[in-house]
Motif scaffolding. Sequence first.
Motif, PDB file in Angstrom:
ATOM      1  N   LYS A 130      72.780  47.319  44.401  1.00  0.00           N
ATOM      2  CA  LYS A 130      72.875  47.228  46.031  1.00  0.00           C
ATOM      3  C   LYS A 130      74.236  47.983  46.513  1.00  0.00           C
ATOM      4  O   LYS A 130      74.145  48.292  47.759  1.00  0.00           O
ATOM      5  CB  LYS A 130      73.240  45.697  46.103  1.00  0.00           C
ATOM      6  CG  LYS A 130      72.044  44.715  45.950  1.00  0.00           C
ATOM      7  CD  LYS A 130      72.339  43.271  45.866  1.00  0.00           C
ATOM      8  CE  LYS A 130      72.700  42.850  47.399  1.00  0.00           C
ATOM      9  NZ  LYS A 130      72.806  41.408  47.494  1.00  0.00           N
ATOM     10  N   LYS A 131      75.116  48.568  45.667  1.00  0.00           N
ATOM     11  CA  LYS A 131      76.436  48.973  46.344  1.00  0.00           C
ATOM     12  C   LYS A 131      75.774  50.836  46.844  1.00  0.00           C
ATOM     13  O   LYS A 131      76.558  51.043  47.874  1.00  0.00           O
ATOM     14  CB  LYS A 131      77.311  49.402  45.184  1.00  0.00           C
ATOM     15  CG  LYS A 131      77.889  48.054  44.816  1.00  0.00           C
ATOM     16  CD  LYS A 131      79.128  48.403  43.506  1.00  0.00           C
ATOM     17  CE  LYS A 131      79.556  47.237  43.208  1.00  0.00           C
ATOM     18  NZ  LYS A 131      80.542  47.237  42.170  1.00  0.00           N
ATOM     19  N   GLN A 132      74.848  51.208  46.061  1.00  0.00           N
ATOM     20  CA  GLN A 132      74.459  52.502  46.394  1.00  0.00           C
ATOM     21  C   GLN A 132      73.096  52.854  46.425  1.00  0.00           C
ATOM     22  O   GLN A 132      72.496  54.028  46.581  1.00  0.00           O
ATOM     23  CB  GLN A 132      75.158  53.693  45.530  1.00  0.00           C
ATOM     24  CG  GLN A 132      74.623  53.589  44.266  1.00  0.00           C
ATOM     25  CD  GLN A 132      75.068  52.368  43.121  1.00  0.00           C
ATOM     26  OE1 GLN A 132      76.282  52.122  43.218  1.00  0.00           O
ATOM     27  NE2 GLN A 132      74.154  52.038  42.410  1.00  0.00           N
ATOM     28  N   GLY A 133      72.308  51.680  46.103  1.00  0.00           N
ATOM     29  CA  GLY A 133      70.678  51.940  45.921  1.00  0.00           C
ATOM     30  C   GLY A 133      70.401  52.495  44.696  1.00  0.00           C
ATOM     31  O   GLY A 133      71.351  52.638  43.714  1.00  0.00           O
ATOM     32  N   GLY A 134      69.078  52.376  44.323  1.00  0.00           N
ATOM     33  CA  GLY A 134      68.867  53.187  42.741  1.00  0.00           C
ATOM     34  C   GLY A 134      67.354  52.557  42.499  1.00  0.00           C
ATOM     35  O   GLY A 134      66.821  52.463  43.407  1.00  0.00           O
ATOM     36  N   ALA A 135      67.182  52.484  41.236  1.00  0.00           N
ATOM     37  CA  ALA A 135      65.844  52.304  40.928  1.00  0.00           C
ATOM     38  C   ALA A 135      65.746  51.436  39.715  1.00  0.00           C
ATOM     39  O   ALA A 135      66.437  51.302  38.594  1.00  0.00           O
ATOM     40  CB  ALA A 135      65.132  53.608  40.386  1.00  0.00           C
ATOM     41  N   ILE A 136      64.603  50.327  39.542  1.00  0.00           N
ATOM     42  CA  ILE A 136      64.156  49.683  38.732  1.00  0.00           C
ATOM     43  C   ILE A 136      62.975  50.141  38.263  1.00  0.00           C
ATOM     44  O   ILE A 136      62.120  50.164  38.942  1.00  0.00           O
ATOM     45  CB  ILE A 136      64.559  48.095  39.006  1.00  0.00           C
ATOM     46  CG1 ILE A 136      65.847  47.777  39.360  1.00  0.00           C
ATOM     47  CG2 ILE A 136      63.906  47.343  37.694  1.00  0.00           C
ATOM     48  CD1 ILE A 136      66.010  46.260  39.852  1.00  0.00           C
ATOM     49  N   LEU A 137      62.754  50.416  36.767  1.00  0.00           N
ATOM     50  CA  LEU A 137      61.442  50.632  36.554  1.00  0.00           C
ATOM     51  C   LEU A 137      60.910  49.651  35.227  1.00  0.00           C
ATOM     52  O   LEU A 137      61.665  49.425  34.212  1.00  0.00           O
ATOM     53  CB  LEU A 137      61.096  51.819  35.946  1.00  0.00           C
ATOM     54  CG  LEU A 137      59.598  52.336  35.667  1.00  0.00           C
ATOM     55  CD1 LEU A 137      59.268  53.642  36.326  1.00  0.00           C
ATOM     56  CD2 LEU A 137      59.461  52.361  34.263  1.00  0.00           C
ATOM     57  N   ASN A 138      59.923  48.907  35.463  1.00  0.00           N
ATOM     58  CA  ASN A 138      59.276  47.794  34.286  1.00  0.00           C
ATOM     59  C   ASN A 138      58.134  48.551  33.666  1.00  0.00           C
ATOM     60  O   ASN A 138      57.199  49.014  34.447  1.00  0.00           O
ATOM     61  CB  ASN A 138      58.907  46.553  35.065  1.00  0.00           C
ATOM     62  CG  ASN A 138      59.927  45.890  35.940  1.00  0.00           C
ATOM     63  OD1 ASN A 138      61.237  45.601  35.463  1.00  0.00           O
ATOM     64  ND2 ASN A 138      59.676  45.485  36.908  1.00  0.00           N
ATOM     65  N   LEU A 139      58.239  48.592  32.255  1.00  0.00           N
ATOM     66  CA  LEU A 139      57.068  49.100  31.656  1.00  0.00           C
ATOM     67  C   LEU A 139      56.153  47.889  31.371  1.00  0.00           C
ATOM     68  O   LEU A 139      56.530  46.923  30.673  1.00  0.00           O
ATOM     69  CB  LEU A 139      57.701  49.643  29.964  1.00  0.00           C
ATOM     70  CG  LEU A 139      57.815  51.270  30.173  1.00  0.00           C
ATOM     71  CD1 LEU A 139      59.354  51.402  30.991  1.00  0.00           C
ATOM     72  CD2 LEU A 139      57.768  51.807  28.854  1.00  0.00           C
ATOM     73  N   THR A 140      54.975  48.233  31.848  1.00  0.00           N
ATOM     74  CA  THR A 140      53.845  47.178  31.471  1.00  0.00           C
ATOM     75  C   THR A 140      52.628  47.950  30.843  1.00  0.00           C
ATOM     76  O   THR A 140      53.135  48.702  30.087  1.00  0.00           O
ATOM     77  CB  THR A 140      53.251  46.629  32.873  1.00  0.00           C
ATOM     78  OG1 THR A 140      52.963  47.462  33.805  1.00  0.00           O
ATOM     79  CG2 THR A 140      54.602  45.628  33.359  1.00  0.00           C
ATOM     80  N   ALA A 141      51.451  47.292  31.039  1.00  0.00           N
ATOM     81  CA  ALA A 141      50.401  47.886  30.211  1.00  0.00           C
ATOM     82  C   ALA A 141      49.026  48.048  30.995  1.00  0.00           C
ATOM     83  O   ALA A 141      48.967  47.144  31.936  1.00  0.00           O
ATOM     84  CB  ALA A 141      50.361  47.132  28.709  1.00  0.00           C
TER      85      ALA A 141
END
Length: 257
Positions: A130-141
């Motif tokens: 939250k401090k600078q933004g960013g990315a979350i990536l979840n591996l699924t199928a």
Amino acid sequence: MDFGYEGKVAVITGSSKGIGRKTAEQMVKLGAKVMLVARGEAGLKEAKEEISRFGEVDYVVADVKEDAAASQIVEQTVEKFGRLDVLINNAGGSFAKPFEEVSVSDWEQDLDLKLMAAVRISNAALPHLKKQGGAILNLTAVLGKTPPASSLPTSVSRAAGMAMTKAMSKDLGKYGIRVNTVCIGLIRSEQIEEKWKSEAPDLTWEEYSRLDKHDVPLGRIGDTEEAANVITFLCSDLASYVSGDAVNIDGGSGHAL
């Protein structure tokens, strides 16, 4: 081409081998600092030694199913590198059986590893992202989109991961945090290599990869680097307006967009 990784910090779970390890290598080559996470220290040491030729990398030995692991991973990352910009939830495996053969314990363990572990570490990472933004990536199928027979509980866990990704993207966009998932199909892994050696030891990998039985429109099993390419792009500044998406990495074999 500038991917915007210079000075950024990423955490990648399940990164002592396979897609996670290759993604870490690519990000480090592009200027990121990466914290590797896995249960086995031997594999992490080997991965660190290999990847450190290209830049800064370290590791945390942790079991993401344990409640305390999430805060441990995030705290050690920020202590080491000073910030956190990218979280890749890659820990998981394949556990697929017919419904009547899956115990309640099987369900609980699979959901804990593939869904709740991502929930825990995402929560721990959120104050820093939250401090600078960013990315979350979840591996699924891919099978989470159109589950075949005998694909339980993993298809349900992966479908839950997709739903979580979409909902998270809606909630976290206001902080400049993008959340996406990649839906993995047939990608070369230790598990697939074991099948190759047991089913067709007389064939080369290239020959086995191209067997019709795999039913891949592009005609072959994918490589870990091809999956890492897509993940690296989605977590980069080049994908700055992509969020809440589910991208198939399956050679066209999936039956849903």
